[in-house]
Every structure is written in structure tokens, then in C-alpha cells.
Scaffold this active site. Structure first.
Site, mmCIF file in Angstrom:
data_model
loop_
_atom_site.group_PDB
_atom_site.id
_atom_site.type_symbol
_atom_site.label_atom_id
_atom_site.label_comp_id
_atom_site.label_asym_id
_atom_site.label_seq_id
_atom_site.Cartn_x
_atom_site.Cartn_y
_atom_site.Cartn_z
ATOM 1 N N ARG A 8 0.828 -1.201 0.000
ATOM 2 C CA ARG A 8 0.000 0.000 0.000
ATOM 3 C C ARG A 8 0.864 1.253 0.000
ATOM 4 O O ARG A 8 0.445 2.296 -0.475
ATOM 5 C CB ARG A 8 -0.912 0.016 1.233
ATOM 6 C CG ARG A 8 -2.121 -0.871 1.128
ATOM 7 C CD ARG A 8 -2.888 -0.851 2.426
ATOM 8 N NE ARG A 8 -3.317 0.488 2.784
ATOM 9 C CZ ARG A 8 -4.448 1.054 2.396
ATOM 10 N NH1 ARG A 8 -5.276 0.390 1.615
ATOM 11 N NH2 ARG A 8 -4.791 2.272 2.783
ATOM 12 N N LEU A 9 2.076 1.155 0.539
ATOM 13 C CA LEU A 9 2.923 2.340 0.635
ATOM 14 C C LEU A 9 3.754 2.567 -0.610
ATOM 15 O O LEU A 9 4.116 3.697 -0.911
ATOM 16 C CB LEU A 9 3.858 2.211 1.847
ATOM 17 C CG LEU A 9 3.195 2.247 3.231
ATOM 18 C CD1 LEU A 9 4.206 1.952 4.305
ATOM 19 C CD2 LEU A 9 2.544 3.599 3.478
#
Length: 590
Positions: A8-9
Site C-alpha cells: 500500500r505504501l
């Protein structure tokens, strides 16, 4: 879970606009107000242009459902029209959306899309296929549904069940589904169908499910902007409250200076981007140096102290990243002059340590009730020097449209060390009389206004992007940019009236004109009226040798060092001060 969090990052953000193309969307509002479809297209265009500027690598798609004509891979789904696949936004896509705006846009939409039966389940399935066809790593997947129909299937239980099932499948794959419901006669009841379709709020900062539909374009743009903007932490650390009691928190930058993007160098023959590569060479032999052959050094006590890169990193490391609570202090102890750099925002990260949100909320509530701030030692990243920070509590605020203005959390104010505070020897000026002070108070009172930073745009950046937009979209001329930081002279004069002249009479002498140029100074006879020449830099060889022995070459200026290099016959490839000092040291110490 950890791998999913890292994904997600590190990946790209993606956004799919799923727009209802039914007849109800094209009905105009009262007093000639734009239709819901027209407002939606304006918002989509705004997001496209903002993504091009701020996040051009993000992926966006535009899909219509409830259309007469169908356009999707292999035409698998009826009455679903994929206007734009998931891809990076560009000028051509902005032009395509512009073509669907206004009266002409409504006609084009009627010809291209048409209006037909709706199946939200098929539309969601089509959107799922768009995501599955992307081979890139996606950090955040969001789908926004724009509609003014609270029951898209007219009460058909089979289609409702299919849509709920497909929405559940999408949410399981990490897609966040948001509903942007628009105004319609009789209101919009979310509980009839869409409550089971949309995703639950990720945390308290999310807007969640809005009960009031959007009626105005400004409200619609605010709501979409609040949902599509990234909320990425600059760092994720633990707040230690003592005795092993840790709260997982994230640091968020709430304000970052906007700058024009740097120009990209292109190869003249093919217009391909040029990649630059930096290499380090020996100043005397010209040989290429490897990273392992380079050391760092600092002169101390006439001796050059050499260190390896690992040793430098070890010296820089004070402690592991984190926040350590030192105590609490009353808010009146925090002064305005303590501000030394922009503050950041602190918010709990429930996904890292369970129970963080609950404990964080309790700490925020008590600090706010007692009007105190938490004093902490902060190390945001590895090898960062420690700083003292003040955690100032901030309660949640929402506007009339239930859109969050300020989220709940702590503002992290960086505090100065004793070394950072300067003692200034200010020049003494003549004190103003009480009458002059009172008159200036009247002027200040007349010119007061409520300042909001979001009401003023940077005119330089706005003009830059308007020109780029005009070139990319083949516009005849760029849009006019209103310079909002220019003073409104007429309004100021009207407010002040005669106060300005009264203040001038009290402060300035009679017949004073601030715009008159001061009289030119006469040149002295010695100058001869010619241009003043730069004095020649003179330094003796003995003085240079003394500086070398004492290790004080750094006190000399660059012109003096250059002259010394000429006298000693030292050849240098660089012009920086340290390079000149190193060359002289090598020459005279050998």
C-alpha cells in the site's frame, strides 16, 4: 499483513469513476442550474487536471453504467460503457471529458452513450476486470459511484443481490467503494440500497457515508477532493508513554510548499528524457574513484580526522526512531517564537498496534480538557537528530455539509534548543507618541479581515500550469489568472477615508513626498568620477604558511585562497573553498 501494508505504501494510487448515465442524471436544476451529469463531468475534469499536476503516475478510469450502447473488453457486459481504461491521465483524456460538458456535451452523451437499463452488479464486475488487467503494483484502489438514483434497479431483488455480492468481492480485494450521491426531488435515502454497497470508513478521519446529498458544485468538489486526496504518513513510529506502553502513530505533513516542477532535459534528436550520471574523479591524477575509495574527513586541532561511511552513520545515530513522552506543560507556556519549522500532524495507526486508537483518543481528550500539551523527544527517522516537540491537541471540526474541516489528533510543534535561540542587538528607534499610536490603531482596525490560507493561490504557479494546460489542450489562449495577493487599493482607500492623511500629518514633516527620489550624492575629488576598481587581493607566502601550520586556512576568503594558489603554483580543477584548501595543504605539507 506486513507485505500488504508495504504494498500500500510503495505502489501507485488508482481511482475509477463509475457514473450513472440514466435520464434522471441529465435533468437540469432550478433556475438553470447545471444537471447532475454536468456537475459530475466538471468534477471529473478537475480531478484529471489536478492528478496531471500533482500525481501524474496515478491511474484513473471513467466508466458509465445505465447506457444504451456498450463498450468494454469483449463487450461482456451490456449497458456498461468504459469511456477511459485505467491509465495515467493526459491531455487527450481532459479533452474527452470536456466534450461531455454543457449543452453540447449532453447531446454527445445521448449519441455516444444513450440511456438504457441499469445493472450495477455488471458495472462493478467490469470495474473489477479493469483492476485485474493492471500488472502494476497498486497501493490504493478506490471506486467512486456518482448517481442520483437511490434504487438503480427499481426494486429488482435479483439485481440488488448481484450488486451486493460483487461489491463485497471488490471490497475483499482491497477496493474502497465510495458513494457520491447527488440531489434529486424528494431527497436520497441511502438505507434503501447503497448502505450495503459502500465501504465502511477506514478510520475517524474518513468522511464515511454522507447522509445529505450534494446539491451544489462546490459541495461536490469538496467531497470528492476529501476522498481522493492521499493520506500517506511521512513516518510511522511508536509513541512511548513509559514502562513499555507504546501507541502506534503516523506523522502527516499538512502543508507542503508548492513548487513548479523542475524541467526535464530531453535529447534533441528523439525528445527522449536524458538520464544524468555522476562520477567522482581524483583532482590530481584524474582517475575514477569507487565508493569504497572515498572517505569523509573533518579538520580538528590542525589534524584531519578521516572516517568511513559506516562510522559517520554510527556517530549520527542517537536512538531508534520514536516519540518518548517527557511530561505535560500548560498551553500558555508554548510561545509563538518557539516555531522553527512547519508542524506535522499526529494520528494513530491501529493497523500497527491494536488499541492504539483507543489510547490515543483518551490522551487527546484529557490534554484538550486540561488545556495542556505533551512534551516529547522525537526521532522521526533513522539517523535523524533528536528534537523536543510539543503535541498540541486538536479536536475534530465539520462544516454545515458534514465535511470534515479539521481531523482529531495532535499538531507536532518542533521546539528550539538553547543553541537555536539568538540574542539580537536591535537598534534603538524614536518612540511614537500616544496620539500617533492611537491613530495607527484606528487604521489597523479598519483594515482587519479574516485570513484563510486556502483563499489565496500562488499566482506564479497558477500561471505556469495555465500556460502548460493551454499548450497541452491546444487552447487559443491560457485562462486568465487572478492575482489574489495584490492589495485592493480602492477598497482600502474607501475604508480608511481621511485616516491616512491624518496619520501623515502626525508623523511626517510638511510637504513630505515618499515617492520623491533622494538627491544624488556628490562624488569626492579623490574618486575622479571613474568606476571604483576592485582592490587587488594581496597575501604573503609567509602568512599562508602560518595559516597552514595553525590549520586556519578556513578563515581566508576564496579570492585570497585563489591568489595563494597562483603564488605557490598550485593547479586546481575546482573553485570551491574546501577544494582550494585541500590543494594548498597537499602542496605545502609535502
Amino acid at each position: 499483513t506486513q507485505n500488504y501494508r508495504e504494498e500500500r505504501l510503495t505502489g501507485r494510487d488508482s481511482l475509477v469513476f463509475l457514473v450513472d448515465a440514466s435520464k434522471e442524471m441529465f435533468i437540469k436544476g432550478e433556475d438553470g442550474a447545471p444537471s447532475n451529469f454536468d456537475m459530475t463531468m466538471q468534477v471529473v475534469r478537475t480531478v484529471y487536471t489536478s492528478k496531471i499536476i500533482s500525481s501524474h503516475r496515478d491511474l484513473i478510469a471513467l466508466v458509465f453504467y445505465g447506457t444504451e450502447h456498450s463498450k468494454n473488453p469483449n463487450d461482456t457486459f451490456k449497458h456498461v460503457y468504459v469511456y477511459h481504461d485505467l491509465d495515467e491521465p493526459g491531455a487527450k483524456r481532459v479533452q474527452d471529458v470536456d466534450a461531455l460538458r454543457g449543452e453540447k456535451g449532453a447531446k454527445l452523451a445521448a449519441e455516444t452513450l444513450g440511456c438504457g437499463p441499469s445493472s450495477l452488479g455488471d458495472a462493478l464486475w467490469c470495474c473489477a476486470n479493469l483492476y485485474s488487467d493492471i500488472k502494476l503494483r497498486l497501493s490504493h484502489k478506490r471506486l467512486m459511484i456518482f448517481t442520483c438514483r437511490e434504487q438503480p434497479h427499481g426494486g429488482d431483488n435479483v439485481k440488488d443481490r448481484q450488486a451486493r455480492t460483487k461489491a463485497s468481492d471488490l471490497k475483499e480485494t482491497g477496493v474502497v467503494i465510495d458513494l457520491i450521491h447527488l440531489m434529486k426531488p424528494g431527497g436520497f435515502d441511502v438505507s434503501l440500497f447503497f448502505r450495503d454497497i459502500v465501504s465502511p470508513p477506514e478510520d475517524e478521519s474518513e468522511l464515511g457515508l454522507q447522509l445529505e446529498p450534494c446539491e451544489k458544485l462546490d459541495d461536490l468538489q469538496k467531497r470528492v477532493r476529501a476522498k481522493e486526496q492521499k493520506k500517506r504518513a511521512t513516518a510511522r513510529i511508536n509513541l512511548c508513554l513509559g514502562d513499555g506502553l507504546n501507541v502506534a502513530v503516523g506523522l502527516y505533513a499538512t502543508a507542503v510548499t508548492a513548487r513548479k516542477p523542475p524541467p526535464v532535459k530531453l535529447y534533441r534528436e528523439s525528445n527522449e528524457a536524458v538520464r544524468s550520471k555522476t562520477r567522482t574523479f581524483h583532482t590530481q591524477t584524474g582517475s575514477l574513484l569507487l565508493p569504497s575509495e572515498i572517505k569523509k574527513a573533518q579538520t580538528y586541532g590542525k589534524k584531519q580526522i578521516e572516517m568511513e561511511k559506516d562510522e559517520v552513520d554510527f556517530i549520527k545515530k542517537f536512538d531508534d526512531p520514536g516519540l518518548v513522552l517527557m511530561g505535560f506543560k500548560p498551553m500558555e507556556k508554548l510561545k509563538l517564537h518557539h516555531h522553527i519549522k512547519p508542524s506535522v500532524f499526529l494520528y494513530p495507526e491501529e493497523g500497527e498496534i491494536k488499541g492504539s486508537a483507543c489510547l490515543f483518543s483518551a490522551l487527546l481528550k484529557k490534554c484538550s480538557e486540561k488545556n495542556v500539551y505533551a512534551l516529547c523527544r522525537c526521532i522521526a527517522r533513522r539517523n535523524n537528530p533528536p528534537r523536543f516537540v510539543a503535541l498540541v491537541p486538536q479536536n475534530e471540526e465539520v462544516d454545515d455539509a458534514k465535511v470534515q474541516i479539521n481531523p482529531p489528533g495532535f499538531n507536532v510543534i518542533y521546539l528550539p534548543y538553547a543553541d537555536d535561540v539568538r540574542t539580537l542587538d536591535l537598534p534603538r528607534c524614536t518612540s511614537a507618541s500616544q496620539e500617533q499610536v492611537d491613530k495607527m490603531k484606528d487604521i489597523v482596525t479598519k483594515l482587519r479581515f479574516k485570513y484563510k490560507s486556502d483563499a489565496f493561490e500562488n499566482p506564479v504557479i497558477q500561471k505556469h500550469y495555465r500556460n502548460l494546460e493551454a499548450l497541452a489542450l491546444d487552447m487559443m489562449a491560457p485562462e486568465e489568472v487572478e492575482d489574489l495577493i495584490m492589495p485592493k487599493v480602492e477598497q482600502i482607500d474607501r475604508r480608511l477615508g481621511s485616516l491616512v492623511d491624518e496619520f501623515k500629518n502626525l508623523v511626517y514633516p510638511a510637504n513630505y513626498n515618499p515617492e520623491s527620489k533622494p538627491a544624488a550624492k556628490r562624488k569626492t575629488a579623490d574618486s575622479g568620477g571613474g568606476a571604483e576598481k576592485k582592490p587587488k587581493v594581496e597575501v604573503s607566502m609567509d602568512q599562508i604558511k602560518v595559516h597552514v601550520q595553525n590549520g586556519t586556512l578556513g578563515k581566508l576568503t576564496v579570492p585570497v585562497l585563489k591568489e595563494a594558489c597562483k603564488q605557490f603554483g598550485v593547479r586546481t580543477t575546482g573553485t570551491k573553498k574546501q577544494e582550494l584548501i585541500d590543494a594548498l595543504m597537499d602542496q605545502l605539507s609535502s
